[in-house]
Design an enzyme around this catalytic site. Sequence first.
Site, PDB file in Angstrom:
ATOM      1  N   TYR A   1       0.841  -1.198   0.000  1.00  0.00           N
ATOM      2  CA  TYR A   1       0.000   0.000   0.000  1.00  0.00           C
ATOM      3  C   TYR A   1       0.882   1.256   0.000  1.00  0.00           C
ATOM      4  O   TYR A   1       0.647   2.190  -0.770  1.00  0.00           O
ATOM      5  CB  TYR A   1      -0.919  -0.016   1.222  1.00  0.00           C
ATOM      6  CG  TYR A   1      -1.738   1.242   1.388  1.00  0.00           C
ATOM      7  CD1 TYR A   1      -2.817   1.510   0.548  1.00  0.00           C
ATOM      8  CD2 TYR A   1      -1.442   2.163   2.395  1.00  0.00           C
ATOM      9  CE1 TYR A   1      -3.566   2.674   0.694  1.00  0.00           C
ATOM     10  CE2 TYR A   1      -2.184   3.316   2.552  1.00  0.00           C
ATOM     11  CZ  TYR A   1      -3.244   3.571   1.700  1.00  0.00           C
ATOM     12  OH  TYR A   1      -3.982   4.720   1.848  1.00  0.00           O
TER      13      TYR A   1
ATOM     14  N   GLU B   1     -11.400   5.964   4.697  1.00  0.00           N
ATOM     15  CA  GLU B   1     -10.817   6.832   5.731  1.00  0.00           C
ATOM     16  C   GLU B   1     -11.838   7.076   6.835  1.00  0.00           C
ATOM     17  O   GLU B   1     -11.483   7.145   8.012  1.00  0.00           O
ATOM     18  CB  GLU B   1     -10.353   8.163   5.121  1.00  0.00           C
ATOM     19  CG  GLU B   1      -9.176   8.060   4.175  1.00  0.00           C
ATOM     20  CD  GLU B   1      -7.880   7.620   4.817  1.00  0.00           C
ATOM     21  OE1 GLU B   1      -7.788   7.591   6.066  1.00  0.00           O
ATOM     22  OE2 GLU B   1      -6.930   7.291   4.076  1.00  0.00           O
TER      23      GLU B   1
ATOM     24  N   TRP C   1      -5.014   1.638  10.390  1.00  0.00           N
ATOM     25  CA  TRP C   1      -5.250   1.536   8.949  1.00  0.00           C
ATOM     26  C   TRP C   1      -5.052   0.116   8.429  1.00  0.00           C
ATOM     27  O   TRP C   1      -5.735  -0.316   7.505  1.00  0.00           O
ATOM     28  CB  TRP C   1      -4.350   2.515   8.200  1.00  0.00           C
ATOM     29  CG  TRP C   1      -4.559   2.469   6.715  1.00  0.00           C
ATOM     30  CD1 TRP C   1      -3.681   2.052   5.771  1.00  0.00           C
ATOM     31  CD2 TRP C   1      -5.757   2.843   6.009  1.00  0.00           C
ATOM     32  NE1 TRP C   1      -4.245   2.142   4.513  1.00  0.00           N
ATOM     33  CE2 TRP C   1      -5.516   2.626   4.631  1.00  0.00           C
ATOM     34  CE3 TRP C   1      -7.008   3.334   6.401  1.00  0.00           C
ATOM     35  CZ2 TRP C   1      -6.480   2.877   3.653  1.00  0.00           C
ATOM     36  CZ3 TRP C   1      -7.955   3.581   5.427  1.00  0.00           C
ATOM     37  CH2 TRP C   1      -7.694   3.351   4.077  1.00  0.00           C
TER      38      TRP C   1
END
Length: 200
Positions: A23, A45, A53
């Site tokens: 990522y 988000e 995350w």
Amino acid sequence: MTEETTELVRCTWAGSDPLYQHYHDREWGRPVTSDSRLFEKLCLEGFQSGLAWITILRKRERFREVFHGFDIPRVAAMDETDIERLLQDTGIIRHRGKIASTINNAKRALELQKEFGSLAAYFWRFEPEPEELPPPGTFVAQSDASRRMSKDLRKRGFSFVGPTTAYAFMQAMGMVNDHVPGCFCHAEVDAERKGLVRPK
């Protein structure tokens, strides 16, 4: 920063998890102009709020499945029955407010597309000027630009789009380059941003 066996120097937060590193290396900070990808990033988000995350990354494929690849009209057509069904799905974050917010935000996104021609044209209006940026390598959780974006989104009826979430979105979509100097991605992202034709 972290130096892995590949001898690539990365931002420290990329850690050692291959999913996280991929990522970081291939996605985070690289400019995005696709409406469906922008919508996905904004929604995820929002789901990430209060969580790590990596948790979202591990569930992202299931999120894509249940939200129809973040196709905006299809998500906007979802209803309370879908919310109840998704609350039973262990493959995603089962938070009623965040699920309902995703559907609401899809409806608001359709309104933005109608007004501005695309989500991309709307979002890139908030790109900060160079003099607004913090010094390279400086960590900030929000900025004047993210506060402007958050205020405007909320005025338009979006939810789970506070200034910190908005700034994380701006980082992820490449509106700012927050790879630390020395990270191998920093120069690549700079080059991509310089070559980008901003949507209008």
